[in-house]
Design an enzyme around this catalytic site. Sequence first.
Site, PDB file in Angstrom:
ATOM      1  N   HIS A  69     -34.195 -12.810 -64.400  1.00  0.00           N
ATOM      2  CA  HIS A  69     -34.316 -14.222 -64.749  1.00  0.00           C
ATOM      3  C   HIS A  69     -35.755 -14.688 -64.584  1.00  0.00           C
ATOM      4  O   HIS A  69     -36.479 -14.245 -63.687  1.00  0.00           O
ATOM      5  CB  HIS A  69     -33.360 -15.099 -63.937  1.00  0.00           C
ATOM      6  CG  HIS A  69     -33.527 -15.049 -62.453  1.00  0.00           C
ATOM      7  ND1 HIS A  69     -34.451 -15.824 -61.772  1.00  0.00           N
ATOM      8  CD2 HIS A  69     -32.889 -14.338 -61.493  1.00  0.00           C
ATOM      9  CE1 HIS A  69     -34.362 -15.600 -60.477  1.00  0.00           C
ATOM     10  NE2 HIS A  69     -33.423 -14.688 -60.269  1.00  0.00           N
ATOM     11  N   ASP A  71     -36.678 -17.940 -64.174  1.00  0.00           N
ATOM     12  CA  ASP A  71     -36.804 -19.156 -63.383  1.00  0.00           C
ATOM     13  C   ASP A  71     -36.933 -18.844 -61.899  1.00  0.00           C
ATOM     14  O   ASP A  71     -36.597 -17.738 -61.441  1.00  0.00           O
ATOM     15  CB  ASP A  71     -35.613 -20.078 -63.618  1.00  0.00           C
ATOM     16  CG  ASP A  71     -34.285 -19.431 -63.247  1.00  0.00           C
ATOM     17  OD1 ASP A  71     -33.951 -18.384 -63.824  1.00  0.00           O
ATOM     18  OD2 ASP A  71     -33.574 -19.965 -62.364  1.00  0.00           O
ATOM     19  N   ASP A 101     -38.227 -12.864 -56.025  1.00  0.00           N
ATOM     20  CA  ASP A 101     -37.027 -13.333 -56.727  1.00  0.00           C
ATOM     21  C   ASP A 101     -37.414 -14.161 -57.934  1.00  0.00           C
ATOM     22  O   ASP A 101     -37.481 -15.384 -57.853  1.00  0.00           O
ATOM     23  CB  ASP A 101     -36.179 -14.146 -55.750  1.00  0.00           C
ATOM     24  CG  ASP A 101     -34.827 -14.527 -56.295  1.00  0.00           C
ATOM     25  OD1 ASP A 101     -34.421 -13.965 -57.321  1.00  0.00           O
ATOM     26  OD2 ASP A 101     -34.169 -15.403 -55.693  1.00  0.00           O
ATOM     27  N   GLU A 133     -30.999 -19.178 -63.784  1.00  0.00           N
ATOM     28  CA  GLU A 133     -30.142 -18.396 -62.886  1.00  0.00           C
ATOM     29  C   GLU A 133     -30.004 -19.080 -61.542  1.00  0.00           C
ATOM     30  O   GLU A 133     -28.932 -19.058 -60.919  1.00  0.00           O
ATOM     31  CB  GLU A 133     -30.721 -16.987 -62.712  1.00  0.00           C
ATOM     32  CG  GLU A 133     -29.818 -16.012 -61.956  1.00  0.00           C
ATOM     33  CD  GLU A 133     -30.011 -16.027 -60.440  1.00  0.00           C
ATOM     34  OE1 GLU A 133     -29.209 -15.373 -59.742  1.00  0.00           O
ATOM     35  OE2 GLU A 133     -30.961 -16.684 -59.953  1.00  0.00           O
ATOM     36  N   GLU A 134     -31.089 -19.701 -61.089  1.00  0.00           N
ATOM     37  CA  GLU A 134     -31.111 -20.267 -59.740  1.00  0.00           C
ATOM     38  C   GLU A 134     -30.273 -21.538 -59.593  1.00  0.00           C
ATOM     39  O   GLU A 134     -30.101 -22.039 -58.486  1.00  0.00           O
ATOM     40  CB  GLU A 134     -32.562 -20.558 -59.323  1.00  0.00           C
ATOM     41  CG  GLU A 134     -33.441 -19.315 -59.189  1.00  0.00           C
ATOM     42  CD  GLU A 134     -33.091 -18.452 -57.988  1.00  0.00           C
ATOM     43  OE1 GLU A 134     -32.069 -18.734 -57.325  1.00  0.00           O
ATOM     44  OE2 GLU A 134     -33.827 -17.493 -57.711  1.00  0.00           O
ATOM     45  N   GLU A 161     -32.444  -7.810 -59.243  1.00  0.00           N
ATOM     46  CA  GLU A 161     -32.588  -8.676 -58.070  1.00  0.00           C
ATOM     47  C   GLU A 161     -33.089  -7.849 -56.882  1.00  0.00           C
ATOM     48  O   GLU A 161     -32.873  -6.634 -56.816  1.00  0.00           O
ATOM     49  CB  GLU A 161     -31.249  -9.325 -57.716  1.00  0.00           C
ATOM     50  CG  GLU A 161     -30.751 -10.353 -58.716  1.00  0.00           C
ATOM     51  CD  GLU A 161     -31.435 -11.704 -58.566  1.00  0.00           C
ATOM     52  OE1 GLU A 161     -32.346 -11.834 -57.715  1.00  0.00           O
ATOM     53  OE2 GLU A 161     -31.058 -12.626 -59.315  1.00  0.00           O
TER      54      GLU A 161
END
Length: 374
Positions: A69, A71, A101, A133-134, A161
Amino acid sequence: MGVFDILDRLVAFPSVAGKPNSDIAGWIEAYLAKQGTQVTLLPGPEGDRSNLFATIGPANVPGYILSGHMDVVPASEPQWSSSPFALRKEGERLYGRGTTDMKGFLAAALAAVPALVGLRLARPIHFAFSYDEEVGCRGVPHLIARLPEFCAKPLGVIVGEPSGMRAVRGHKGKAAARVIINGRSGHSSRPDLGLNAIHAMAGALSAAVNEAERLTLGPFDAAFEPPYSSLQAGVVAGGQSVNIIPDICTLDLEARAIPGVDPASLLTPVKARAEALAADGFRIEWMPMSAYPALSLPQDTALAALLGELTAEAPLAAVSYGTEAGLYQAAGLDAIICGPGDIDRAHKPNEYILASELTACQRLIEALGARCAA
C-alpha cells in the site's frame, strides 16, 4: 535508481491515508513506464486517489503478485527528531514515515524492476499497490475486483507488510464500527425533560465489555496471541459541560476474529443493545468503519513452500496485526505475508527501516524473478 534513492523519493510524498494520492501514484507509474512495464492507474470511487497495477512478463500466464500500500498513517507526533517526510540516514537506520510500513517494501520491489525486466520472465510478476489500507483496507477491494481484466489468475500473492523477511501464513480478521446515540439536550437541573445520551451509551458499552469477556472463553486458535477473538471499545466521546444534558454520544469499537469467525458478527450484541434504545426515544446511528477477513494459508500450499525456500525459513503460522492478504484469499487467491522491517516500529515517531532489510527484500524479489524465468 537504487533502493535507497527510491525510498527517499517515496517517503517525500506525504501520502497520508484518506487523502489524494496522485503525486505518489503518478511518480511510481512514470518510473515503471520508463522501465518498459505494463502499468495502469485504477482510480477509486472517491475520484481523488488510485490503485496501481503493473506487470513484468506475459500477463496471460499465471504468475505472482507483489502487494503493498502507498498510504501511511499521519505523522503529527511531536517526538519526531527530524521531518517525517524527509528520509534521514543514521548508520544502518533509515528514518521516515512509512519506511517500515510499508514504503520500504515498495522501494525494494521498484528497485528490482531492472533485474526482473532483464530476466525475460516466463511467468509474470505483478505489482498491486493500493491506497487507504491504513483506514480499513478501503482501496484494495476495487483493485482485486479488476484483476481478471489485467492478468491470468495468479499463483499467489505476497503481501510485503513488515515481517522481518519471515513469511507468515495467517492473521486475524477485523471489523470496526461507530455507534452514535442522539438524545435531547437541556439544563442538568431538569433531567426529566432531556434524554442523556451518555447514560444511554452505558448500556451499549456494557454490552461491549460483556462480549469481550465472553470471547476469552473461546473458540481458540493457538497460532495467535491471544488465542481467541477479541473486542474492545476504543473511543467514547460526548458532552459539553457538566450542567448540560448531553444530547449526543459516540462509541468507536473494533473486533478482531480468529479464522473461521466473521469479525462483523462479533459486534452484533453491541449493535442490538444500542438499537433497543430507540424504544426510549433515542435516535441511533450504526456506522461500519472498516472490515477485512482473516488470513489462513494452509502449511502445505505451494506458495508457503516457495516462500520457505526463498527465505530459508519455515513460514510462521500467524501474526497479530492485519493486512490485505485476507481480502486476496477471500477472492480465491493464495496469499502470504513477507516483507522488510519490524511491525513494532510502525505507526510511531522516528519510524525506521534498516538498510540491510531493504537489500534483503530486493534480493528475495530478484530470486523470485529467477524462479519465474526458469
